[in-house]
Scaffold this motif. Structure first.
Motif, mmCIF file in Angstrom:
data_model
loop_
_atom_site.group_PDB
_atom_site.id
_atom_site.type_symbol
_atom_site.label_atom_id
_atom_site.label_comp_id
_atom_site.label_asym_id
_atom_site.label_seq_id
_atom_site.Cartn_x
_atom_site.Cartn_y
_atom_site.Cartn_z
ATOM 1 N N ALA A 51 38.960 40.225 34.209
ATOM 2 C CA ALA A 51 37.976 39.198 34.581
ATOM 3 C C ALA A 51 36.945 39.787 35.539
ATOM 4 C CB ALA A 51 38.668 37.997 35.216
ATOM 5 N N ALA A 52 37.406 40.545 36.531
ATOM 6 C CA ALA A 52 36.494 41.175 37.486
ATOM 7 C C ALA A 52 35.650 42.248 36.796
ATOM 8 C CB ALA A 52 37.268 41.778 38.653
ATOM 9 N N LEU A 53 36.265 42.986 35.885
ATOM 10 C CA LEU A 53 35.534 44.011 35.146
ATOM 11 C C LEU A 53 34.406 43.380 34.335
ATOM 12 C CD1 LEU A 53 35.101 46.902 34.156
ATOM 13 C CD2 LEU A 53 36.893 46.496 32.453
ATOM 14 N N ALA A 54 34.706 42.302 33.635
ATOM 15 C CA ALA A 54 33.692 41.611 32.835
ATOM 16 C C ALA A 54 32.544 41.140 33.735
ATOM 17 C CB ALA A 54 34.309 40.434 32.086
ATOM 18 N N ARG A 55 32.880 40.561 34.862
ATOM 19 C CA ARG A 55 31.867 40.069 35.804
ATOM 20 C C ARG A 55 30.988 41.222 36.295
ATOM 21 N NH1 ARG A 55 35.387 37.124 37.925
ATOM 22 N NH2 ARG A 55 36.019 38.512 39.586
ATOM 23 N N GLN A 56 31.624 42.317 36.699
ATOM 24 C CA GLN A 56 30.876 43.459 37.236
ATOM 25 C C GLN A 56 30.049 44.162 36.163
ATOM 26 O OE1 GLN A 56 33.453 46.065 39.491
ATOM 27 N NE2 GLN A 56 34.215 44.378 40.730
ATOM 28 N N MET A 59 29.113 40.887 31.503
ATOM 29 C CA MET A 59 29.432 40.393 30.160
ATOM 30 C C MET A 59 30.537 39.355 30.235
ATOM 31 S SD MET A 59 31.361 43.824 28.677
ATOM 32 C CE MET A 59 29.904 44.810 28.887
ATOM 33 N N SER A 60 30.699 38.604 29.183
ATOM 34 C CA SER A 60 31.740 37.578 29.164
ATOM 35 C C SER A 60 33.109 38.221 28.974
ATOM 36 C CB SER A 60 31.482 36.577 28.031
ATOM 37 O OG SER A 60 31.778 37.164 26.776
ATOM 38 N N GLU A 61 34.130 37.528 29.434
ATOM 39 C CA GLU A 61 35.502 38.022 29.245
ATOM 40 C C GLU A 61 35.850 38.100 27.763
ATOM 41 O OE1 GLU A 61 38.767 36.649 31.822
ATOM 42 O OE2 GLU A 61 37.207 35.557 32.925
ATOM 43 N N VAL A 62 35.364 37.147 26.988
ATOM 44 C CA VAL A 62 35.638 37.147 25.539
ATOM 45 C C VAL A 62 35.081 38.420 24.915
ATOM 46 C CG1 VAL A 62 35.128 35.981 23.358
ATOM 47 C CG2 VAL A 62 35.736 34.630 25.379
ATOM 48 N N TYR A 63 33.832 38.745 25.232
ATOM 49 C CA TYR A 63 33.211 39.954 24.688
ATOM 50 C C TYR A 63 33.992 41.190 25.130
ATOM 51 C CZ TYR A 63 29.743 43.517 23.599
ATOM 52 O OH TYR A 63 29.117 44.636 23.113
ATOM 53 N N LEU A 64 34.362 41.254 26.403
ATOM 54 C CA LEU A 64 35.120 42.393 26.919
ATOM 55 C C LEU A 64 36.430 42.562 26.149
ATOM 56 C CD1 LEU A 64 35.354 44.554 29.276
ATOM 57 C CD2 LEU A 64 36.863 42.882 30.328
ATOM 58 N N HIS A 65 37.156 41.474 25.928
ATOM 59 C CA HIS A 65 38.419 41.566 25.185
ATOM 60 C C HIS A 65 38.182 42.011 23.742
ATOM 61 C CE1 HIS A 65 41.249 40.223 28.221
ATOM 62 N NE2 HIS A 65 40.362 39.319 28.598
ATOM 63 N N GLN A 66 37.077 41.590 23.152
ATOM 64 C CA GLN A 66 36.755 42.022 21.787
ATOM 65 C C GLN A 66 36.476 43.522 21.746
ATOM 66 O OE1 GLN A 66 33.512 39.360 20.921
ATOM 67 N NE2 GLN A 66 34.858 37.859 19.939
ATOM 68 N N VAL A 67 35.821 44.044 22.764
ATOM 69 C CA VAL A 67 35.563 45.483 22.841
ATOM 70 C C VAL A 67 36.875 46.245 23.013
ATOM 71 C CG1 VAL A 67 34.513 47.316 24.248
ATOM 72 C CG2 VAL A 67 33.195 45.259 23.678
ATOM 73 N N PHE A 68 37.720 45.780 23.924
ATOM 74 C CA PHE A 68 38.991 46.468 24.176
ATOM 75 C C PHE A 68 39.937 46.398 22.975
ATOM 76 C CE2 PHE A 68 37.679 46.969 28.485
ATOM 77 C CZ PHE A 68 38.495 47.943 29.036
ATOM 78 N N SER A 69 39.789 45.363 22.162
ATOM 79 C CA SER A 69 40.661 45.246 20.976
ATOM 80 C C SER A 69 40.080 45.959 19.762
ATOM 81 C CB SER A 69 40.887 43.774 20.637
ATOM 82 O OG SER A 69 39.686 43.199 20.125
ATOM 83 N N GLY A 70 38.831 46.395 19.852
ATOM 84 C CA GLY A 70 38.208 47.083 18.729
ATOM 85 C C GLY A 70 37.484 46.169 17.761
ATOM 86 N N ARG A 71 37.442 44.872 18.051
ATOM 87 C CA ARG A 71 36.741 43.943 17.157
ATOM 88 C C ARG A 71 35.229 44.017 17.312
ATOM 89 N NH1 ARG A 71 40.882 40.145 18.818
ATOM 90 N NH2 ARG A 71 39.289 39.235 20.146
ATOM 91 N N ARG A 72 34.760 44.483 18.466
ATOM 92 C CA ARG A 72 33.324 44.649 18.704
ATOM 93 C C ARG A 72 33.081 46.064 19.221
ATOM 94 N NH1 ARG A 72 30.414 39.630 19.983
ATOM 95 N NH2 ARG A 72 28.587 40.977 20.043
ATOM 96 N N VAL A 73 31.963 46.635 18.824
ATOM 97 C CA VAL A 73 31.539 47.930 19.351
ATOM 98 C C VAL A 73 30.309 47.660 20.214
ATOM 99 C CG1 VAL A 73 30.673 50.231 18.795
ATOM 100 C CG2 VAL A 73 32.395 49.167 17.325
ATOM 101 N N PRO A 74 30.408 47.977 21.493
ATOM 102 C CA PRO A 74 29.274 47.679 22.373
ATOM 103 C C PRO A 74 28.093 48.595 22.077
ATOM 104 C CG PRO A 74 30.902 48.976 23.543
ATOM 105 C CD PRO A 74 31.494 48.652 22.198
ATOM 106 N N SER A 75 26.901 48.110 22.374
ATOM 107 C CA SER A 75 25.719 48.962 22.287
ATOM 108 C C SER A 75 25.850 50.062 23.350
ATOM 109 C CB SER A 75 24.464 48.129 22.557
ATOM 110 O OG SER A 75 24.454 47.687 23.907
ATOM 111 N N ARG A 76 24.985 51.031 23.289
ATOM 112 C CA ARG A 76 25.008 52.110 24.276
ATOM 113 C C ARG A 76 24.845 51.539 25.685
ATOM 114 N NH1 ARG A 76 21.097 55.777 26.778
ATOM 115 N NH2 ARG A 76 21.992 57.872 26.997
ATOM 116 N N ASP A 77 23.889 50.616 25.862
ATOM 117 C CA ASP A 77 23.676 50.039 27.192
ATOM 118 C C ASP A 77 24.885 49.244 27.660
ATOM 119 O OD1 ASP A 77 21.199 51.207 27.380
ATOM 120 O OD2 ASP A 77 20.058 49.331 27.305
#
Length: 141
Positions: A51-56, A59-77
């Motif tokens: 939660a703190a990582l997402a805030r810092q 980005m949203s916690e949902v998006y962060l969890h999607q990245v960590f699970s491999g469901r989303r690939v973040p842009s370079r930025d």
């Protein structure tokens, strides 16, 4: 299995007349789907909640969890925002960029130089965005 250098892979690619043969022979050396594992490995060494990582990272916690699970690939930025929020080293950041096939931070580009300087000196995302604005560059988000 002996690791092949990028040069060896490049040479093999140019010499092999059949692409499928090349792809089959070199399958173990391709970067495939490693971002979630690399992020998880770096995250485990940090003392921060998701939660703190997402805030810092801005980005949203949902998006962060999607990245960590491999469901989303973040842009370079967005990946850079995550790196900054996790306090990664410049080397760790460059490795993550490389493994996701994004351009590594390049010191000849003013924007990348500002971001690299911020990473090396432990700046927050807000501080790096302020420095980017002051340099007349696009912020990370």
């Amino acid at each position: 299995m002996v690791e092949k250098s990028t040069g060896d892979l490049q040479q093999g690619l140019m010499e092999e007349p059949d692409l499928n043969t090349y792809l089959k022979k070199n399958r173990p050396f391709f970067f495939d789907g490693q971002l979630p594992q690399l992020l998880a490995e770096i995250y485990r060494r940090r003392h921060i909640s998701k939660a703190a990582l997402a805030r810092q990272a801005g980005m949203s916690e949902v998006y962060l969890h999607q990245v960590f699970s491999g469901r989303r690939v973040p842009s370079r930025d967005r990946l850079l925002c995550l790196c900054i929020a996790m306090g990664t080293t410049l080397e760790e950041t460059q490795q993550l960029l490389l493994r996701t096939a994004y351009a590594q931070l390049y010191p000849r580009l003013r924007r990348d130089a500002v971001i690299s300087h911020g990473l090396v000196h432990g700046k927050t995302l807000a501080e790096i965005n302020e420095a980017l604005t002051a340099a007349g560059e696009k912020t990370l988000f």
